[in-house]
Motif scaffolding. Sequence first.
Motif, PDB file in Angstrom:
ATOM      1  N   SER A 184      49.067  48.945  53.158  1.00  0.00           N
ATOM      2  CA  SER A 184      50.196  48.177  53.689  1.00  0.00           C
ATOM      3  C   SER A 184      49.713  47.078  54.637  1.00  0.00           C
ATOM      4  O   SER A 184      50.236  45.957  54.608  1.00  0.00           O
ATOM      5  CB  SER A 184      51.220  49.090  54.373  1.00  0.00           C
ATOM      6  N   ARG A 185      48.702  47.349  55.459  1.00  0.00           N
ATOM      7  CA  ARG A 185      48.171  46.318  56.359  1.00  0.00           C
ATOM      8  C   ARG A 185      47.450  45.228  55.553  1.00  0.00           C
ATOM      9  O   ARG A 185      47.520  44.052  55.893  1.00  0.00           O
ATOM     10  CB  ARG A 185      47.241  46.931  57.397  1.00  0.00           C
ATOM     11  N   LEU A 238      48.543  41.318  55.480  1.00  0.00           N
ATOM     12  CA  LEU A 238      47.596  40.265  55.824  1.00  0.00           C
ATOM     13  C   LEU A 238      47.488  39.243  54.696  1.00  0.00           C
ATOM     14  O   LEU A 238      47.479  38.028  54.943  1.00  0.00           O
ATOM     15  CB  LEU A 238      46.224  40.855  56.145  1.00  0.00           C
ATOM     16  N   ALA A 239      47.440  39.710  53.451  1.00  0.00           N
ATOM     17  CA  ALA A 239      47.363  38.792  52.308  1.00  0.00           C
ATOM     18  C   ALA A 239      48.584  37.861  52.299  1.00  0.00           C
ATOM     19  O   ALA A 239      48.440  36.646  52.113  1.00  0.00           O
ATOM     20  CB  ALA A 239      47.271  39.572  51.000  1.00  0.00           C
ATOM     21  N   ARG A 240      49.764  38.423  52.533  1.00  0.00           N
ATOM     22  CA  ARG A 240      50.986  37.601  52.582  1.00  0.00           C
ATOM     23  C   ARG A 240      50.913  36.595  53.731  1.00  0.00           C
ATOM     24  O   ARG A 240      51.243  35.420  53.571  1.00  0.00           O
ATOM     25  CB  ARG A 240      52.236  38.475  52.744  1.00  0.00           C
ATOM     26  N   PHE A 260      38.390  41.236  53.355  1.00  0.00           N
ATOM     27  CA  PHE A 260      39.306  42.318  53.695  1.00  0.00           C
ATOM     28  C   PHE A 260      39.534  43.130  52.443  1.00  0.00           C
ATOM     29  O   PHE A 260      39.798  42.579  51.374  1.00  0.00           O
ATOM     30  CB  PHE A 260      40.621  41.749  54.254  1.00  0.00           C
ATOM     31  N   LYS A 261      39.412  44.462  52.583  1.00  0.00           N
ATOM     32  CA  LYS A 261      39.517  45.376  51.447  1.00  0.00           C
ATOM     33  C   LYS A 261      40.521  46.467  51.754  1.00  0.00           C
ATOM     34  O   LYS A 261      40.789  46.776  52.911  1.00  0.00           O
ATOM     35  CB  LYS A 261      38.196  46.118  51.201  1.00  0.00           C
ATOM     36  N   SER A 262      40.986  47.094  50.674  1.00  0.00           N
ATOM     37  CA  SER A 262      41.762  48.319  50.788  1.00  0.00           C
ATOM     38  C   SER A 262      41.408  49.187  49.586  1.00  0.00           C
ATOM     39  O   SER A 262      41.653  48.809  48.436  1.00  0.00           O
ATOM     40  CB  SER A 262      43.262  48.026  50.802  1.00  0.00           C
ATOM     41  N   PHE A 263      40.790  50.316  49.858  1.00  0.00           N
ATOM     42  CA  PHE A 263      40.393  51.238  48.808  1.00  0.00           C
ATOM     43  C   PHE A 263      41.588  52.047  48.339  1.00  0.00           C
ATOM     44  O   PHE A 263      42.415  52.482  49.149  1.00  0.00           O
ATOM     45  CB  PHE A 263      39.297  52.182  49.310  1.00  0.00           C
ATOM     46  N   ASP A 264      41.670  52.269  47.013  1.00  0.00           N
ATOM     47  CA  ASP A 264      42.731  53.112  46.480  1.00  0.00           C
ATOM     48  C   ASP A 264      42.631  54.507  47.094  1.00  0.00           C
ATOM     49  O   ASP A 264      43.632  55.125  47.405  1.00  0.00           O
ATOM     50  CB  ASP A 264      42.638  53.220  44.953  1.00  0.00           C
TER      51      ASP A 264
END
Length: 140
Positions: free
Chosen positions: A82-83, A87-89, A128-132
């Motif tokens: 969600s963060r 951030l992408a948006r 910036f990453k987000s792991f599943d």
Amino acid sequence: MSGNINQFHLAFPVRDVDEARRFYGDVMGCPQGRSDVTYQDFDFFGHHLVAHISADGEPLQTGKFDGEAVPVPHFGMNLDRSRWEALARRLKDAGVAFHEEPHLRLKGKPGQHVTMFLFDPSGNALEFKSFDDPEQTFIP
């Protein structure tokens, strides 16, 4: 891995990946994660370090990961989804030019994650990453 989903991430150049494995892995005791002949991930006290080869000892301009050229050095954060999406948006709404638009990496493989690359006004590369599955951040 620590229970912290939000982790600092740093990718940095090294002159020898095996030498980095010995120092960060054996000497410092950092568990080793995914690797290739050109890079090695480390669990650096709960944070995400990636050593990328620089054969001539000079700072790299790009490294290779999952078949893509990535700027090295770079730093950023591994965020919860969600963060990361917020951030992408925020970056898109601000008109930031991406080096790599937000996208999925390592699709269908262990360590699958979304990522985005951009440069700050001084030219520092940020990822910036987000792991599943955050538990797969440091898998070999």
